[in-house]
Design a protein around this motif. Structure first.
Motif, short mmCIF file in Angstrom:
data_model
loop_
_atom_site.label_atom_id
_atom_site.label_comp_id
_atom_site.label_asym_id
_atom_site.label_seq_id
_atom_site.Cartn_x
_atom_site.Cartn_y
_atom_site.Cartn_z
N LEU A 1 31.71 33.62 57.65
CA LEU A 1 31.45 35.06 57.71
C LEU A 1 30.19 35.36 58.51
O LEU A 1 30.14 36.36 59.24
N ARG A 2 29.19 34.50 58.41
CA ARG A 2 27.99 34.70 59.22
C ARG A 2 28.32 34.56 60.70
O ARG A 2 27.85 35.33 61.54
N ALA B 1 31.17 35.23 62.04
CA ALA B 1 31.90 36.45 62.38
C ALA B 1 30.93 37.62 62.59
O ALA B 1 31.12 38.44 63.50
N SER B 2 29.91 37.69 61.76
CA SER B 2 28.90 38.74 61.89
C SER B 2 28.14 38.59 63.21
O SER B 2 27.92 39.57 63.94
N CYS C 1 31.40 43.02 57.24
CA CYS C 1 30.69 41.89 56.64
C CYS C 1 29.70 42.29 55.55
O CYS C 1 29.09 41.43 54.92
N TRP D 1 24.21 37.39 49.40
CA TRP D 1 25.64 37.60 49.49
C TRP D 1 26.18 37.87 48.09
O TRP D 1 25.72 37.27 47.12
N ARG E 1 30.47 39.29 50.82
CA ARG E 1 29.90 40.25 51.76
C ARG E 1 28.38 40.30 51.55
O ARG E 1 27.89 39.99 50.48
#
Length: 142
Positions: A16-17, A19-20, A35, A115, A123
């Motif tokens: 996810l990081r 993706a961010s 995110c 998170w 998220r």
């Protein structure tokens, strides 16, 4: 068994990081907003506070419009998943760069992110950035 589950959770957060980071590089406000929680709280490297997903969207939209080449990158050093709550702590280094007024600007420092896992998955609930270095150099003529 718990360690394996925590490693899986940490791996999800790392994805996810990434993706961010990719959303920022692409100037994708929707991808960045996906995110974070609706009530995210971010303290920027300069100490300004941004509360809420809507405020974050507005801030990045303005930033992307003003600085066409701005990029921020967060590089995690450590992710620790809580065994007591649906929370995790990410710590690392952050870097930013852009061109402004004929100057190539580079900034960086440390960050910590909280998170939170809910029905939508992991998220970002809060982030704290500390600006530790800044440099400016004239942009070389092409």
């Amino acid at each position: 068994m718990i360690a394996d589950a925590q490693n899986d959770e940490a791996a999800q957060i790392l994805r996810l990081r990434a993706a961010s980071n990719a959303a920022i590089a692409a100037h994708d406000v929707d991808g960045l907003a996906a995110c974070v929680t609706s009530d995210v709280c971010v303290t920027t490297g300069s100490g300004e506070v941004c509360i809420g997903q809507a405020a974050m969207r507005e801030r990045f939209s303005e930033l992307f419009a003003r600085l066409a080449d701005v990029v921020y990158l967060r590089l995690p050093d450590k992710i620790e998943v809580s065994s007591a709550a649906p929370l995790a702590c990410e710590q690392g280094q952050w870097l930013g760069r852009w061109t402004e007024a004929g100057q190539a600007v580079q900034v960086g420092g440390h960050y910590t992110a909280m998170w939170r896992r809910d029905e939508a998955g992991w998220r970002i609930r809060a982030e704290l950035y500390v600006l530790l270095q800044r440099s400016e150099h004239p942009v070389a003529a092409a």
